[in-house]
Design a protein around this motif. Structure first.
Motif, PDB file in Angstrom:
ATOM      1  N   THR A 127       1.072  -0.954   0.328  1.00 22.30           N
ATOM      2  CA  THR A 127       0.304   0.006   0.125  1.00 22.30           C
ATOM      3  C   THR A 127       0.963   1.134  -0.393  1.00 22.30           C
ATOM      4  O   THR A 127       2.338   1.262   0.253  1.00 22.30           O
ATOM      5  CB  THR A 127      -1.156  -0.152   1.372  1.00 22.30           C
ATOM      6  OG1 THR A 127      -0.136  -0.210   2.603  1.00 22.30           O
ATOM      7  CG2 THR A 127      -1.876  -1.177   1.408  1.00 22.30           C
ATOM      8  N   LEU A 128      -0.003   2.151  -0.136  1.00 27.67           N
ATOM      9  CA  LEU A 128       1.153   3.248  -0.234  1.00 27.67           C
ATOM     10  C   LEU A 128       1.871   3.430   1.436  1.00 27.67           C
ATOM     11  O   LEU A 128       2.737   4.503   1.904  1.00 27.67           O
ATOM     12  CB  LEU A 128      -0.234   4.939   0.069  1.00 27.67           C
ATOM     13  CG  LEU A 128      -0.823   5.281  -1.247  1.00 27.67           C
ATOM     14  CD1 LEU A 128      -1.790   5.804  -1.022  1.00 27.67           C
ATOM     15  CD2 LEU A 128       0.280   5.322  -2.249  1.00 27.67           C
ATOM     16  N   THR A 171      -5.262   3.148  -1.898  1.00 22.40           N
ATOM     17  CA  THR A 171      -3.735   2.483  -2.762  1.00 22.40           C
ATOM     18  C   THR A 171      -4.720   2.498  -3.902  1.00 22.40           C
ATOM     19  O   THR A 171      -3.997   3.182  -4.874  1.00 22.40           O
ATOM     20  CB  THR A 171      -2.830   1.390  -2.185  1.00 22.40           C
ATOM     21  OG1 THR A 171      -2.574   1.719  -0.438  1.00 22.40           O
ATOM     22  CG2 THR A 171      -1.635   1.458  -2.779  1.00 22.40           C
TER      23      THR A 171
END
Ligand SMILES: *[C@@H]1O[C@H](CO)[C@@H](O)[C@H](O)[C@H]1NC(C)=O
Ligand SMILES: *[C@@H]1O[C@H](CO)[C@@H](O)[C@H](O)[C@H]1NC(C)=O
Length: 351
Positions: A127-128, A171
């Motif tokens: 994810t981010l 994300t």
């Protein structure tokens, strides 16, 4: 900046064809421990809905005031004012809340309750947020088994809790800048989730409580657009599609394992039941406006826990967190989790 709050955030789920009717799931039962086996350990995988202190201080709002003001009384890495789902599931099993993986070398006497591998902001894919994805969390677990920290007998008397609360989706939307092809991505996420669940089972865990996705369209991050008055229906349709696929996959997994190892914790129904009846379970406090969070940024660029360069608060906190279901933009309060836990009682008894 409240990075994590932003992560667990779905801006606009594409309207999907599938719409599951919401099953009314808020049965209330007395606390009791009717297990088909005697669990004495809890292993936890997932994100901020389950994290009890793995995420590093430098990265998380969970280590800032006012997080943790209700329990343990100061910020301690939980994304709430107090206890989270992990703590309530541990209580149900009758063990101490398992120690965060990060602390495994400092709390050797507490390894016997299991371990919490969950990191806020993570998903089945990267994810981010830089925290370990679910694959890596399971790798950590496997390594401990290889190192003989937990043996086969231990695993046969253990339960796993797995949360997946939407960071893959936020994300995806942030990276692609759109919700195009989101339906295909939901399928990919659920397929990967299924592979991960199977792996946890394959390592020897007896029973696995699998969280379904909560109604993202009812999180304050979505409802603030309507001043916390209405859930976003399009977001929730995407969630229902995710949950439908998950249900099918888990049913299949249960057919493959004779002892019905997998159990879905239907967070969607639990959240919806509470939001609709304002949390009026017997003995529970009532949530005045259950969609409105307790801790809110003074403007959209700020979130709970933010301060300016002089240390002045950029957020407000309600007087009584017990009267709020949501704590911040995406996470329930302790009282919120307690209500969810109560709504899940009937399901948990099948563990
Ligand atoms: C999970 O993280 C590991 C380590 O960073 C990476 O190698 C792997 O590709 C990731 N897995 C997925 C499914 O994203
Ligand atoms: C497994 O470990 C437990 C302690 O966690 C110990 O009591 C038990 O004897 C061990 N079982 C085997 C088969 O090694």
């Amino acid at each position: 900046m409240g990075t994590l709050q932003k992560l667990l955030f779905s801006s606009s789920f594409f309207s999907l064809l599938f719409l599951l009717s919401v099953v009314h799931g808020g049965h209330h039962h007395r606390h009791s421990h009717h297990f088909n086996f005697r669990p004495n350990k809890l292993f936890v995988f997932g994100d901020s809905y389950a994290d009890t202190g793995n995420t590093p201080k430098s990265l998380a709002s969970s280590w800032k005031i006012p997080y943790g003001i209700t329990f343990p009384g100061k910020p301690a890495g939980r994304f709430s004012d107090g206890r989270v789902l992990t703590d309530y599931l541990a209580r149900f099993i009758g063990v101490k809340s398992p120690i965060p993986y990060r602390l495994r070398n400092f709390a050797v006497n507490n390894l016997k309750y299991g371990m919490n591998f969950a990191y806020g902001g993570t998903g089945v894919f990267d994810t981010l947020f830089p925290g370990p994805n679910m694959t890596t969390q399971i790798d950590f677990f496997r390594q401990l088994i290889n190192d003989k920290v937990y043996n086969t007998t231990d695993l046969l008397s253990s339960v796993a809790l797995v949360t997946l609360s939407g960071n893959d989706y936020s994300t995806y939307i942030a990276r692609t800048g759109s919700t195009q092809a989101l339906q295909g991505f939901i399928t990919k996420v659920v397929n990967k989730y299924t592979v991960d669940l199977k792996r946890i089972k394959g390592l020897g865990v007896k029973k696995i409580a699998v969280c379904g996705l909560q109604p993202l369209g009812c999180l304050p991050s979505s409802t603030f657009a309507s001043s916390f008055q209405r859930c976003n229906g399009a977001d929730n349709k995407g969630v229902s599609f995710h949950n439908l696929l998950l249900k099918q996959k888990v049913a299949k997994l249960n057919k493959q394992t004779k002892d019905s190892s997998f159990l879905i914790l239907d967070l969607y129904s639990a959240f919806m039941t509470i939001l609709k009846n304002k949390g009026k379970h017997p003995g529970d406090s009532k949530f005045e406006n259950p969609l409105k969070p307790c801790c809110i940024g003074v403007s959209t660029e700020y979130s709970c826990g933010n301060v300016d360069e002089n240390g002045a608060k950029k957020y407000t906190v309600c007087d009584n967190p017990e009267a709020a279901f949501f704590w911040d933009r995406v996470h329930p309060t302790q009282q919120g989790w307690r209500s969810v836990y109560r709504a899940l009682q009937a399901t948990l008894k099948k563990l």
